[in-house]
Design an enzyme around this catalytic site. Structure first.
Site, PDB file in Angstrom:
ATOM      1  N   ASN A 280      -8.238  64.546 -31.698  1.00 56.60           N
ATOM      2  CA  ASN A 280      -7.459  63.636 -30.691  1.00 56.60           C
ATOM      3  C   ASN A 280      -8.019  62.359 -30.265  1.00 56.60           C
ATOM      4  OD1 ASN A 280      -5.329  65.410 -30.428  1.00 56.60           O
ATOM      5  ND2 ASN A 280      -6.122  66.486 -28.794  1.00 56.60           N
TER       6      ASN A 280
ATOM      7  N   ASP B  24      -5.701  73.589 -26.890  1.00 53.41           N
ATOM      8  CA  ASP B  24      -5.932  74.186 -28.324  1.00 53.41           C
ATOM      9  C   ASP B  24      -6.338  75.670 -27.900  1.00 53.41           C
ATOM     10  OD1 ASP B  24      -8.338  73.591 -26.838  1.00 53.41           O
ATOM     11  OD2 ASP B  24      -9.816  73.179 -28.498  1.00 53.41           O
TER      12      ASP B  24
ATOM     13  N   ASP C 138      -9.907  79.817 -29.499  1.00 57.01           N
ATOM     14  CA  ASP C 138     -10.143  78.523 -29.238  1.00 57.01           C
ATOM     15  C   ASP C 138     -10.740  77.504 -30.399  1.00 57.01           C
ATOM     16  OD1 ASP C 138     -10.188  76.508 -26.468  1.00 57.01           O
ATOM     17  OD2 ASP C 138     -12.138  75.952 -27.846  1.00 57.01           O
TER      18      ASP C 138
ATOM     19  N   ASP D 145      -1.595  66.795 -33.169  1.00 52.51           N
ATOM     20  CA  ASP D 145      -0.638  68.023 -33.224  1.00 52.51           C
ATOM     21  C   ASP D 145      -0.403  68.487 -34.419  1.00 52.51           C
ATOM     22  OD1 ASP D 145       0.091  67.171 -30.548  1.00 52.51           O
ATOM     23  OD2 ASP D 145       1.932  65.947 -30.763  1.00 52.51           O
TER      24      ASP D 145
END
Length: 296
Positions: free
Chosen positions: A185, A220, A177, A194
């Site tokens: 974001n 993620d 993770d 991205d």
């Protein structure tokens, strides 16, 4: 590369095949039984296994390598064979696959005819299976990173568990993770997020061995399956990933690190129990301040 004899006209359909050309070849009954087995599946791996088994029975084939689109599907002995044969599969005049047959004996004229005959009948089902395989591969990939998706992970894990049960072949699982990804974001937008995911994917793949598998579950969250792996091997790979992430420019720019939970296959594991252990270890890594590895 050896090609089919001239009497194997690409325009001749299976239903109009003339057995008079094959004085020493397969009988019509044999052909019908053989075709029935080939048409029993469209799965590439299963079809190849059926074909290999039929060749073993009739011709004592030792190995077979089916090459297509820069990939190779291999069955049988891995030792070099003393009498190899190679034949092409054609579609509209173009080769879509090459098949390498491994024998440890010279083929008689009759055996060579049977091999060509079986090969010719195999090409059309193989073409269909390859088209099915391409569609399936596309459906099992994550669009952004081109890694396997959750469905691909489920299939690969099931296969590795079956191998572990039959052959005591150990393998490992990493659940990963990205730390601080949400803020990328939130502050810089999903396009930049991205780019971070793609940069992480490239770093991850660089750290894995050729035999390992990587998957993106979404967001993620990532997983890696590590065949033929011991506990020390898993730790080395996990440490390599964690270190590489800290040295990747874009990830370092946004202070994105990686927390990892790892586990090794244990006897009687099923997919759910194995994932639960690794996921629990990941949770502990997150609780311990992130950017670390925990083993379950």
């Amino acid at each position: 590369m050896e090609q089919l004899s001239p009497f194997y006209d690409e325009g001749i359909s299976d239903t109009r095949f003339n057995l008079e050309h094959f004085n020493q070849g397969m009988s019509q009954t044999d052909v019908n039984q053989f075709m029935h087995k080939l048409l029993s599946t469209i799965d590439l791996s299963r079809l190849s296994e059926v074909y290999f088994q039929q060749l073993q029975v009739r011709l004592r084939l030792e190995s077979i390598d089916i090459q297509f689109a820069e990939k190779t599907l291999s069955l049988g002995s891995k030792r070099p064979q003393t009498h190899p044969k190679t034949l092409s599969c054609l579609r509209s005049g173009d080769t879509f696959a090459s098949i390498h047959y491994g024998f440890n004996r010279a083929l008689s004229v009759g055996d060579w005819q049977i091999l060509q005959q079986m090969h010719m009948y195999f090409c059309n089902p193989l073409n269909n299976a390859l088209e099915h395989y391409k569609i399936k591969q596309f459906a099992m990939k994550d669009f952004l990173t081109s890694l396997g998706n959750r469905a691909s992970y489920d299939e690969a894990l099931s296969r590795l568990i079956s191998q572990a049960e039959r052959h005591q072949a150990p393998f490992g699982l990493l659940v990963l993770d990205l730390d601080n990804f949400k803020q990328v974001n939130d502050q810089y937008g999903h396009n930049e997020g991205d780019k971070v995911l793609i940069a992480f994917t490239q770093t991850l793949l660089h750290c894995l061995r050729d035999t390992d598998f990587a998957f993106r579950f979404g967001g993620d969250e990532f997983c890696c399956l590590l065949p033929d792996t011991t506990a020390p091997d898993i730790q080395v790979i996990a440490e390599r990933i964690k270190a590489a992430v800290t040295h990747t420019g874009l990830l370092r720019k946004y202070n994105v690190s990686c927390s990892i939970g790892s586990t090794l296959y244990q006897r009687h594991d099923v997919a759910a129990t194995m994932f639960a252990r690794a996921d629990s270890a990941l949770y502990q890594a997150k609780q311990n301040g992130r950017n670390c590895i925990k083993v379950a």
